[in-house]
Design a protein around this motif. Structure first.
Motif, PDB file in Angstrom:
ATOM      1  N   ARG A   1      25.959  -0.966 -57.735  1.00 54.09           N
ATOM      2  CA  ARG A   1      26.715  -1.645 -56.684  1.00 54.09           C
ATOM      3  C   ARG A   1      27.430  -0.667 -55.762  1.00 54.09           C
ATOM      4  O   ARG A   1      27.621  -0.949 -54.572  1.00 54.09           O
ATOM      5  CB  ARG A   1      27.739  -2.590 -57.332  1.00 54.09           C
ATOM      6  CG  ARG A   1      28.514  -3.457 -56.360  1.00 54.09           C
ATOM      7  CD  ARG A   1      29.435  -4.392 -57.103  1.00 54.09           C
ATOM      8  NE  ARG A   1      30.476  -3.660 -57.800  1.00 54.09           N
ATOM      9  CZ  ARG A   1      31.637  -3.312 -57.244  1.00 54.09           C
ATOM     10  NH1 ARG A   1      31.889  -3.620 -55.984  1.00 54.09           N
ATOM     11  NH2 ARG A   1      32.551  -2.666 -57.947  1.00 54.09           N
ATOM     12  N   GLU A   2      27.829   0.478 -56.284  1.00 54.38           N
ATOM     13  CA  GLU A   2      28.601   1.437 -55.494  1.00 54.38           C
ATOM     14  C   GLU A   2      27.754   2.561 -54.909  1.00 54.38           C
ATOM     15  O   GLU A   2      28.282   3.470 -54.275  1.00 54.38           O
ATOM     16  CB  GLU A   2      29.708   2.027 -56.378  1.00 54.38           C
ATOM     17  CG  GLU A   2      30.710   0.979 -56.858  1.00 54.38           C
ATOM     18  CD  GLU A   2      31.701   1.549 -57.862  1.00 54.38           C
ATOM     19  OE1 GLU A   2      31.585   2.758 -58.180  1.00 54.38           O
ATOM     20  OE2 GLU A   2      32.582   0.790 -58.310  1.00 54.38           O
ATOM     21  N   ARG A   3      26.442   2.517 -55.117  1.00 55.74           N
ATOM     22  CA  ARG A   3      25.597   3.616 -54.643  1.00 55.74           C
ATOM     23  C   ARG A   3      25.606   3.685 -53.112  1.00 55.74           C
ATOM     24  O   ARG A   3      25.745   2.657 -52.440  1.00 55.74           O
ATOM     25  CB  ARG A   3      24.167   3.424 -55.145  1.00 55.74           C
ATOM     26  CG  ARG A   3      23.377   2.362 -54.401  1.00 55.74           C
ATOM     27  CD  ARG A   3      22.148   1.925 -55.158  1.00 55.74           C
ATOM     28  NE  ARG A   3      21.268   1.077 -54.353  1.00 55.74           N
ATOM     29  CZ  ARG A   3      21.509  -0.196 -54.068  1.00 55.74           C
ATOM     30  NH1 ARG A   3      22.621  -0.771 -54.522  1.00 55.74           N
ATOM     31  NH2 ARG A   3      20.655  -0.895 -53.339  1.00 55.74           N
TER      32      ARG A   3
ATOM     33  N   ALA B   1      33.180  -9.808 -46.548  1.00 56.68           N
ATOM     34  CA  ALA B   1      33.392  -8.817 -47.602  1.00 56.68           C
ATOM     35  C   ALA B   1      32.077  -8.112 -47.950  1.00 56.68           C
ATOM     36  O   ALA B   1      32.041  -6.891 -48.135  1.00 56.68           O
ATOM     37  CB  ALA B   1      33.987  -9.490 -48.839  1.00 56.68           C
ATOM     38  N   LEU B   2      30.982  -8.873 -48.051  1.00 55.86           N
ATOM     39  CA  LEU B   2      29.694  -8.261 -48.370  1.00 55.86           C
ATOM     40  C   LEU B   2      29.229  -7.337 -47.250  1.00 55.86           C
ATOM     41  O   LEU B   2      28.805  -6.194 -47.489  1.00 55.86           O
ATOM     42  CB  LEU B   2      28.649  -9.343 -48.631  1.00 55.86           C
ATOM     43  CG  LEU B   2      27.254  -8.823 -49.012  1.00 55.86           C
ATOM     44  CD1 LEU B   2      26.647  -9.682 -50.112  1.00 55.86           C
ATOM     45  CD2 LEU B   2      26.311  -8.810 -47.811  1.00 55.86           C
ATOM     46  N   LEU B   3      29.318  -7.790 -45.998  1.00 61.94           N
ATOM     47  CA  LEU B   3      28.854  -6.979 -44.869  1.00 61.94           C
ATOM     48  C   LEU B   3      29.717  -5.738 -44.674  1.00 61.94           C
ATOM     49  O   LEU B   3      29.214  -4.651 -44.363  1.00 61.94           O
ATOM     50  CB  LEU B   3      28.848  -7.828 -43.598  1.00 61.94           C
ATOM     51  CG  LEU B   3      27.826  -8.978 -43.583  1.00 61.94           C
ATOM     52  CD1 LEU B   3      28.027  -9.853 -42.348  1.00 61.94           C
ATOM     53  CD2 LEU B   3      26.407  -8.437 -43.628  1.00 61.94           C
ATOM     54  N   GLN B   4      31.018  -5.891 -44.870  1.00 59.67           N
ATOM     55  CA  GLN B   4      31.897  -4.728 -44.754  1.00 59.67           C
ATOM     56  C   GLN B   4      31.596  -3.720 -45.854  1.00 59.67           C
ATOM     57  O   GLN B   4      31.678  -2.506 -45.644  1.00 59.67           O
ATOM     58  CB  GLN B   4      33.365  -5.163 -44.822  1.00 59.67           C
ATOM     59  CG  GLN B   4      34.358  -4.043 -44.538  1.00 59.67           C
ATOM     60  CD  GLN B   4      34.145  -3.412 -43.175  1.00 59.67           C
ATOM     61  OE1 GLN B   4      34.116  -4.122 -42.165  1.00 59.67           O
ATOM     62  NE2 GLN B   4      33.983  -2.104 -43.122  1.00 59.67           N
ATOM     63  N   GLY B   5      31.230  -4.227 -47.036  1.00 61.11           N
ATOM     64  CA  GLY B   5      30.858  -3.338 -48.126  1.00 61.11           C
ATOM     65  C   GLY B   5      29.633  -2.504 -47.784  1.00 61.11           C
ATOM     66  O   GLY B   5      29.532  -1.332 -48.156  1.00 61.11           O
ATOM     67  N   LEU B   6      28.671  -3.088 -47.079  1.00 56.33           N
ATOM     68  CA  LEU B   6      27.491  -2.335 -46.644  1.00 56.33           C
ATOM     69  C   LEU B   6      27.888  -1.197 -45.718  1.00 56.33           C
ATOM     70  O   LEU B   6      27.368  -0.084 -45.809  1.00 56.33           O
ATOM     71  CB  LEU B   6      26.498  -3.266 -45.933  1.00 56.33           C
ATOM     72  CG  LEU B   6      25.914  -4.427 -46.749  1.00 56.33           C
ATOM     73  CD1 LEU B   6      24.950  -5.239 -45.894  1.00 56.33           C
ATOM     74  CD2 LEU B   6      25.213  -3.918 -48.005  1.00 56.33           C
TER      75      LEU B   6
END
Length: 379
Positions: A166-168, A227-232
């Motif tokens: 998840r953090e890669r 949140a998902l898009l910002q994580g990308l």
């Protein structure tokens, strides 16, 4: 007086046939268990010998040897159990040294399962096999079923793998990103609720597909998608040529906020379903053929002409169908901005739907996940 012959009192030999018939062979299951005990005993002898040799190499001296190369001293041994592919060893003698630096390569520290056994059980969990079924299979093959604590430890290893994934870091540029969600049932205390797993599937510049991210959310809300898009972005993604989505308001709002200038393609499969829901069944086949014909034109100009003609033909007869068609109309034909060879792949979210179908095959046997983490991990 005549002398009577002495009678032979030596017992006669028993009939060999009768003797053999009196022998009883062990039952098949009893014999199998006997063989298993022999195999486990042999594995135990081998492991203990290997560990003694490992310790000898670790401290640099054999038993009782005096040598200037000695790096430590033995300190007896302790016993533990270990589940192997052969069966459970209940009293494996593990040697140790005084300094506590020795560790055998035969098994993982603190693990009660041989690495190959743990990996096999983990793969069964990943494939969607229930915990109960995993226990039955393990009991049949190895004579021992994993305990609840063992299952917990195995799941913990999966969680750690998921967190690393998840953090890669991500590539900076993706050709296409598909966005959609899939729902599961997750327990929250004594109740169960539907949980959405928001998903991003990316296609790089070489055409290779890769699942980029998962995120658990109570619903497909703007906040969840943001949140998902910002994580990308945080993980390194800077540029996207095309986003392919359905028409969910929360998703569209998140894209408008974080990727306002990125081209977007509305999934035409979802659009067709929405339009057809307002068409009587007797006419659906004919109308569907005309609707599909719009996005199978060679050029965008031809597609626009067909779209205009379709709306004019059915506006009065099926106004609700046309209203549905016109929603998000400006993003229906975005795919024409890309090479024709890509059109069939970017007109819909079928790529991510295929992923979801694959996931369902592995999770259909799970009625409800115990936690969101376990759901994400298995997915």
């Amino acid at each position: 007086m005549p002398v009577h012959k002495k009678k032979d009192i030596t017992p006669s030999a028993e009939n060999p046939k009768a003797e053999s018939s009196s022998l009883t062979l062990p039952e098949q299951e009893e014999f199998r268990q006997y063989l298993r005990r022999l195999a486990v005993s042999a594995v135990q002898v081998l492991l203990e010998q290997v560990m003694r040799e490992e310790l000898e190499q670790c401290i640099g001296a054999s038993w009782g040897e005096v040598t200037p190369n000695r790096r430590g001293y033995r300190n007896g041994s302790y016993t533990r159990d270990l589940v192997t592919s052969t069966g459970r060893i209940e009293d494996l003698s593990v040697p140790r040294d005084r300094e506590g630096v020795f560790h055998s390569q035969a098994f993982e520290r603190y693990s009660r399962y041989e690495p190959e056994v743990a990996e096999a059980l983990t793969q069964m969990f990943v494939s969607g096999t229930s915990t109960h079924k995993v226990g039955e299979v393990a009991q049949t093959l190895m004579g021992v079923a994993p305990s609840a604590s063992a299952v917990s430890r195995l799941n913990q290893s999966l969680t750690e793998q998921y967190e690393t994934w998840r953090e890669r870091p991500l590539l900076s540029h993706y050709r296409v990103i598909y966005l959609d969600g899939i729902h599961f049932t997750v327990r929250h205390g004594a109740q169960t609720d539907a949980t959405m797993i928001l998903t991003a599937l990316g296609v790089d510049l070489e055409g290779s597909r890769e699942v980029l991210a998962f995120r658990a959310s109570a619903e497909e809300s703007k906040d969840g998608w943001c949140a998902l898009l910002q994580g990308l972005r945080t993980r390194g993604m800077k540029e996207v040529d095309l986003l392919v989505t359905d028409g969910h308001e929360g998703l569209l709002a998140a894209i408008a906020e974080l990727f306002p200038s990125t081209l977007r393609q509305r999934c035409l499969v979802h659009k067709q379903r929405n339009v057809m829901s307002a068409i009587p069944k007797r006419e659906q086949q004919e109308v569907m053929a005309e609707l599909k014909g719009i996005w199978h034109q060679e050029t965008k100009e031809e597609a626009l002409l067909n779209l205009t003609a379709f709306k004019a033909k059915y506006q009065k007869r099926y106004p609700e169908a046309i209203r549905s068609l016109c929603e998000d109309e400006e993003h229906l034909l975005t795919f024409y901005a890309f090479p024709p060879v890509m059109h069939r792949y970017i007109r819909s979210t079928n790529a991510i739907e295929s992923l979801f179908s694959n996931v369902r095959q592995r999770t259909d046997q799970i009625d409800a996940f115990t936690t969101e983490t376990s759901c994400l991990t298995i997915v």
